[in-house]
Every structure is written in C-alpha cells, then in structure tokens.
Design a protein around this motif. Sequence first.
Motif: not given
Ligand code: NAI
Length: 338
Positions: A34-35, A56, A99, A200
Amino acid sequence: MFAARAVFAAGQRRAFSASARNLSKVTVLGAAGGIGQPLSLLLKLNPRVTELALYDIRGGPGVAADVSHVNTKSTVKGYDPSPAGLAAALKGSDVVVIPAGVPRKPGMTRDDLFNTNASIVRDLAKACAESSPEANILIIANPVNSTVPIVAEVFKGRGVYNPKRLFGVTTLDVVRASRFVSEIKGTDPADEHITVVGGHSGVTIVPLFSQSNHPDLTSNAELVNRVQFGGDEVVKAKDGAGSATLSMAMAGARMADAVLRAAQGEKGVVEPSFVDSPLYKDQGIDFFASKVELGPNGVEKILPVGEVDANEQKLLEACLGDLKKNIAKGVAFVESNP
Ligand code: NAI
C-alpha cells in the motif's frame, strides 16, 4: 598556508562531486504494498533518482513494469522474490527505503505489529548489511521505535553499523501536525513548521507547538492528541484495509528527497527523523526523533529539542518512558533471535 587551503578545497570538491555522482540508486523493499506502490511512483517522479530498484516478496516486477512507463529519465527494475533478487536490488544502492511489513487493523497499536514485522525487518537488515552496508537506510515499517534499533543491532553484529546512515521515518508526524494546525488557523500548511520529537507511536510522538507560529496551541489537548493518534483516524476509516499509505508515501518520498539533496551537496537540509541520538543517552535512550541536519554522510548534526513549556515537558516525560521500553524490546529481539 594559502596553498594548503587551496589543495584541501580541491580535495573537498573532488570528494563532493564523486559522492554527488554516486548517490542516486534508490531501492524500495516492500514496493508492491500500500505504501510501496505510491512511494515508488513518487520516487520515479524525483529527478534526483537515477535508478529505482523495486523488491517485494510478491509483485515487485509488476509494479516496476507499470512505473517504468512514466516518462522520466530514471531506469526502473523489479526484482524476483529470492535472496539473489534481494541482493541485486540492494547492490550499489545509496538509499534503501523499507515499508515492508504488515500494517495495523482497527484496535491495534503499532506495537501489536512487533511480532510479525520484527523478523521481516531483521531479515531485510541482514540483506542490507551484506549487500548495501553503506547505504542510507530509511525505515518506515512499524513499530519504528523498535524496528530502527533492530536494524542497528543487526548491523552492529556484522561490524558495519554507521549511526549516521540509519533513519526512522517520522516525517508523517510533522506532515500531519502542519496540516492539522493549518486547518485550525486557516493558514497554508506550507507555512506551518511544527517540530515533533520523541518517537513514532502514540504518546512517544511529542509536538512542540510552543516553538511554532502558534504557541497558544500548546494547551490544545485535542490537537496534541490528534497529532499523536492521527494514524488511528486512517486505520478506522479504512476499516480493516490497512493504515496510512498515500500520505505515508508522500512523507517517505519527502524524506528520501531530503537525504538525496543533502547527499548531492545541498546545505542546510533539515528533516525530523528517529536516529541514534545523544540527546537522551544519559537516560539510557539511544534513539530519539528530533530535527536532523543532513549532509553528504547522512546525519550531519542532531539539533537539540530546544525550549519546551510545562505542558510539553509532561508529554516528553511520558514519551521517554515508553520509548525506552520500545527500544529495549527491539534490542532484546535481536539478542534472542539473531
Ligand atoms: P502492505 O501490507 O500494504 O504492504 C507491505 C508490503 O510488504 C507487501 O507488499 C508485502 O508483500 C511486503 N513484504 C512483506 N514481507 C516482505 C519481505 N520480507 N520483503 C519484502 N517485502 C515484504 O502494508 P503498508 O500499508 O504498505 O504498510 C507497510 C508498513 O509501513 C507497516 O508496517 C505500517 O505499519 C508501516 N507504516 C509506517 C508509517 C510511518 O509513519 N513510519 C505510516 C504508515 C504505515
């Protein structure tokens, strides 16, 4: 004396132009998420990025094929979900943005993500330590307060830790703060520079309105709470489909751009970030988010928290207690799961 200075200046120019030339490969780990998807798009639009590497565990090549049709100069490559694909995506990278990991569902705190994301981040950190030990590493995966110390421990274990190159991305907190203030005051958010320090997650996020254009807001408990828990609004509205992705992609792209601008010689680039910081080390807190001046070597200078008022002092105290536990949890995880 003069000649020595001239030689030194020439040396500096050479060092500067070499790093300016090199610093342009950006790797996104978790690029199909998503990010990751909007972040990859925004990085494709950034002229400072000359090579974009998208990885990914599923869908990296598809996102790369799509983004690669955007008609900017950079090359884009998607990598297979294998150790070799990951190593190739990282090789020669100057900035690695992470992410990867699961996002929150309603009712969850960022700390609830620890069990899943700690091992994902640890494993990706191992790959970075192996293939791109000198890159700037930007951690988005939550809980940032713990995942950043996890990366540090993995790098330390392999003898490649450089505290100047590791960043927890807290940019979204200042983006939200400036936006929320502008809504209250009817101003342009571009003119609202709100310092946010700490960590954070929930109460570790400490906005310092006393240092802003509107010191009166320091007693606005509702606003402080909104900055600390603004992410929950998105989690609730998405109703099980995840957390902030679009605003986070914007914030991540802004942070990556800041690191690249500084790497390419721009002076005075200051962004907030959760970094290995001297500010509270005497209290056993090794990482802290504050304004950070960036330079060609990553962190150039960590700016002090500055003056805070009595309300903010209380917020800081609550922050430090939680932060210490979050950091210790990350360190303990790598100790028992190396
Ligand atoms: P998402 O589930 O939509 O995407 C995560 C992606 O990571 C997926 O495409 C998945 O296949 C991939 N992934 C999982 N394990 C992996 C690995 N070992 N190697 C490579 N890719 C892998 O989640 P989203 O919404 O993109 O969020 C990602 C992270 O960012 C979450 O932990 C969320 O909490 C965090 N986040 C951080 C923020 C910040 O301000 N720092 C703000 C919002 C979210």
